[in-house]
Design a protein around this motif. Structure first.
Motif, PDB file in Angstrom:
ATOM      1  N   GLY A  35     -48.896  59.075  -8.338  1.00  0.00           N
ATOM      2  CA  GLY A  35     -47.458  58.977  -8.158  1.00  0.00           C
ATOM      3  C   GLY A  35     -46.769  60.318  -8.037  1.00  0.00           C
ATOM      4  N   TRP A  36     -45.520  60.246  -7.678  1.00  0.00           N
ATOM      5  CA  TRP A  36     -44.634  61.413  -7.594  1.00  0.00           C
ATOM      6  C   TRP A  36     -43.476  61.226  -8.583  1.00  0.00           C
ATOM      7  CZ3 TRP A  36     -45.764  65.734  -4.946  1.00  0.00           C
ATOM      8  CH2 TRP A  36     -46.692  65.658  -3.901  1.00  0.00           C
ATOM      9  N   PHE A  37     -43.144  62.303  -9.264  1.00  0.00           N
ATOM     10  CA  PHE A  37     -42.002  62.355 -10.157  1.00  0.00           C
ATOM     11  C   PHE A  37     -41.196  63.603  -9.794  1.00  0.00           C
ATOM     12  CE2 PHE A  37     -43.022  59.132 -13.403  1.00  0.00           C
ATOM     13  CZ  PHE A  37     -44.320  58.826 -13.023  1.00  0.00           C
ATOM     14  N   ARG A  38     -39.964  63.671 -10.290  1.00  0.00           N
ATOM     15  CA  ARG A  38     -39.168  64.863 -10.028  1.00  0.00           C
ATOM     16  C   ARG A  38     -38.284  65.172 -11.219  1.00  0.00           C
ATOM     17  NH1 ARG A  38     -35.074  62.531  -5.305  1.00  0.00           N
ATOM     18  NH2 ARG A  38     -33.800  61.209  -6.671  1.00  0.00           N
ATOM     19  N   GLN A  39     -37.928  66.442 -11.321  1.00  0.00           N
ATOM     20  CA  GLN A  39     -37.045  66.868 -12.403  1.00  0.00           C
ATOM     21  C   GLN A  39     -36.033  67.857 -11.860  1.00  0.00           C
ATOM     22  OE1 GLN A  39     -38.962  68.585 -15.874  1.00  0.00           O
ATOM     23  NE2 GLN A  39     -37.210  68.047 -17.150  1.00  0.00           N
ATOM     24  N   ALA A  40     -34.776  67.476 -11.935  1.00  0.00           N
ATOM     25  CA  ALA A  40     -33.679  68.349 -11.520  1.00  0.00           C
ATOM     26  C   ALA A  40     -33.248  69.200 -12.718  1.00  0.00           C
ATOM     27  CB  ALA A  40     -32.517  67.514 -11.018  1.00  0.00           C
ATOM     28  N   PRO A  41     -32.625  70.339 -12.454  1.00  0.00           N
ATOM     29  CA  PRO A  41     -32.183  71.209 -13.561  1.00  0.00           C
ATOM     30  C   PRO A  41     -31.277  70.460 -14.524  1.00  0.00           C
ATOM     31  CG  PRO A  41     -32.019  72.353 -11.475  1.00  0.00           C
ATOM     32  CD  PRO A  41     -32.363  70.938 -11.145  1.00  0.00           C
ATOM     33  N   GLY A  42     -31.582  70.550 -15.811  1.00  0.00           N
ATOM     34  CA  GLY A  42     -30.761  69.926 -16.833  1.00  0.00           C
ATOM     35  C   GLY A  42     -30.937  68.430 -16.968  1.00  0.00           C
ATOM     36  N   LYS A  43     -31.910  67.877 -16.255  1.00  0.00           N
ATOM     37  CA  LYS A  43     -32.126  66.423 -16.312  1.00  0.00           C
ATOM     38  C   LYS A  43     -33.550  66.106 -16.744  1.00  0.00           C
ATOM     39  CE  LYS A  43     -28.678  65.073 -12.875  1.00  0.00           C
ATOM     40  NZ  LYS A  43     -28.420  64.258 -11.664  1.00  0.00           N
ATOM     41  N   GLU A  44     -33.748  64.852 -17.157  1.00  0.00           N
ATOM     42  CA  GLU A  44     -35.074  64.380 -17.517  1.00  0.00           C
ATOM     43  C   GLU A  44     -35.911  64.182 -16.245  1.00  0.00           C
ATOM     44  OE1 GLU A  44     -34.473  64.567 -21.401  1.00  0.00           O
ATOM     45  OE2 GLU A  44     -36.257  63.497 -20.723  1.00  0.00           O
ATOM     46  N   ARG A  45     -37.225  64.292 -16.416  1.00  0.00           N
ATOM     47  CA  ARG A  45     -38.104  63.985 -15.300  1.00  0.00           C
ATOM     48  C   ARG A  45     -37.999  62.492 -15.008  1.00  0.00           C
ATOM     49  NH1 ARG A  45     -43.932  66.537 -15.640  1.00  0.00           N
ATOM     50  NH2 ARG A  45     -44.113  65.111 -17.426  1.00  0.00           N
ATOM     51  N   GLU A  46     -37.985  62.145 -13.707  1.00  0.00           N
ATOM     52  CA  GLU A  46     -37.816  60.750 -13.318  1.00  0.00           C
ATOM     53  C   GLU A  46     -38.863  60.336 -12.294  1.00  0.00           C
ATOM     54  OE1 GLU A  46     -34.012  60.129 -11.478  1.00  0.00           O
ATOM     55  OE2 GLU A  46     -34.466  61.423  -9.765  1.00  0.00           O
ATOM     56  N   PHE A  47     -39.152  59.060 -12.309  1.00  0.00           N
ATOM     57  CA  PHE A  47     -40.092  58.458 -11.366  1.00  0.00           C
ATOM     58  C   PHE A  47     -39.517  58.480  -9.957  1.00  0.00           C
ATOM     59  CE2 PHE A  47     -42.958  55.532  -9.472  1.00  0.00           C
ATOM     60  CZ  PHE A  47     -42.200  54.597  -8.787  1.00  0.00           C
ATOM     61  N   VAL A  48     -40.367  58.758  -8.970  1.00  0.00           N
ATOM     62  CA  VAL A  48     -39.954  58.728  -7.566  1.00  0.00           C
ATOM     63  C   VAL A  48     -40.711  57.627  -6.816  1.00  0.00           C
ATOM     64  CG1 VAL A  48     -39.902  59.988  -5.394  1.00  0.00           C
ATOM     65  CG2 VAL A  48     -39.382  61.179  -7.539  1.00  0.00           C
ATOM     66  N   ALA A  49     -42.050  57.678  -6.854  1.00  0.00           N
ATOM     67  CA  ALA A  49     -42.855  56.719  -6.104  1.00  0.00           C
ATOM     68  C   ALA A  49     -44.260  56.673  -6.679  1.00  0.00           C
ATOM     69  CB  ALA A  49     -42.904  57.094  -4.626  1.00  0.00           C
ATOM     70  N   THR A  50     -44.921  55.531  -6.490  1.00  0.00           N
ATOM     71  CA  THR A  50     -46.299  55.373  -6.921  1.00  0.00           C
ATOM     72  C   THR A  50     -47.051  54.524  -5.912  1.00  0.00           C
ATOM     73  OG1 THR A  50     -47.758  54.572  -8.685  1.00  0.00           O
ATOM     74  CG2 THR A  50     -45.722  53.362  -8.327  1.00  0.00           C
ATOM     75  N   ILE A  51     -48.362  54.718  -5.851  1.00  0.00           N
ATOM     76  CA  ILE A  51     -49.200  53.964  -4.923  1.00  0.00           C
ATOM     77  C   ILE A  51     -50.496  53.604  -5.628  1.00  0.00           C
ATOM     78  CG2 ILE A  51     -50.236  56.040  -3.910  1.00  0.00           C
ATOM     79  CD1 ILE A  51     -50.060  54.571  -1.166  1.00  0.00           C
ATOM     80  N   SER A  52     -50.974  52.390  -5.383  1.00  0.00           N
ATOM     81  CA  SER A  52     -52.188  51.914  -6.037  1.00  0.00           C
ATOM     82  C   SER A  52     -53.427  52.629  -5.512  1.00  0.00           C
ATOM     83  CB  SER A  52     -52.327  50.408  -5.815  1.00  0.00           C
ATOM     84  OG  SER A  52     -52.468  50.143  -4.426  1.00  0.00           O
ATOM     85  N   TRP A  53     -54.561  52.384  -6.184  1.00  0.00           N
ATOM     86  CA  TRP A  53     -55.789  53.084  -5.837  1.00  0.00           C
ATOM     87  C   TRP A  53     -56.189  52.888  -4.382  1.00  0.00           C
ATOM     88  CZ3 TRP A  53     -60.421  50.723  -4.299  1.00  0.00           C
ATOM     89  CH2 TRP A  53     -60.396  49.335  -4.318  1.00  0.00           C
ATOM     90  N   SER A  54     -55.928  51.703  -3.855  1.00  0.00           N
ATOM     91  CA  SER A  54     -56.330  51.389  -2.480  1.00  0.00           C
ATOM     92  C   SER A  54     -55.263  51.744  -1.462  1.00  0.00           C
ATOM     93  CB  SER A  54     -56.632  49.896  -2.374  1.00  0.00           C
ATOM     94  OG  SER A  54     -55.443  49.159  -2.579  1.00  0.00           O
TER      95      SER A  54
END
Length: 124
Positions: A35-54
């Protein structure tokens, strides 16, 4: 030892596109959801996208749905995030991560290994 190395970040104008890559080594990449996550300055890290094994299932945060596309190439042990129609609020450090699950998962706690991140800055 698991290594995840992100690349492809940079500075782009609003409305532009970027493609992030994440090269994995040290673990059987193809066995796990990623998956991908992101963190902006002064904010908590947040979920962006995820993909299964296949690659058959993907989930997105509402804020990026319809603009971002996650994909993977198991033969190359690489994860991608195509980001289109970028907005200033997409500015953040973007991290890739490998989970302990085959199924796509959104919870940060399900991810065992993390990269160092790549900076994305979107100017208005």
């Amino acid at each position: 030892q698991v290594q995840l190395v992100e690349s492809g970040g940079g500075l782009v104008q609003a409305g532009g596109s970027l493609r992030l890559s994440c090269a994995a080594s040290g673990r059987t990449f193809s066995n796990y959801a990623v998956g991908w996550f992101r963190q902006a300055p002064g904010k908590e890290r947040e979920f962006v996208a995820t993909i299964s094994w296949s690659g058959g299932t993907a989930y997105y945060a509402d804020s990026v749905k319809g603009r971002f596309t996650i994909s993977r190439d198991n033969a190359k042990n690489t994860l991608y995030l195509q980001m289109n129609s970028l907005k200033p609020e997409d500015t953040a450090m973007y991290y890739c991560a490998i989970s302990n699950s085959q199924a796509a998962v959104t919870a940060e706690g399900r991810y065992a290994y993390w990269g160092q991140g790549t900076q994305v800055t979107v100017s208005s």
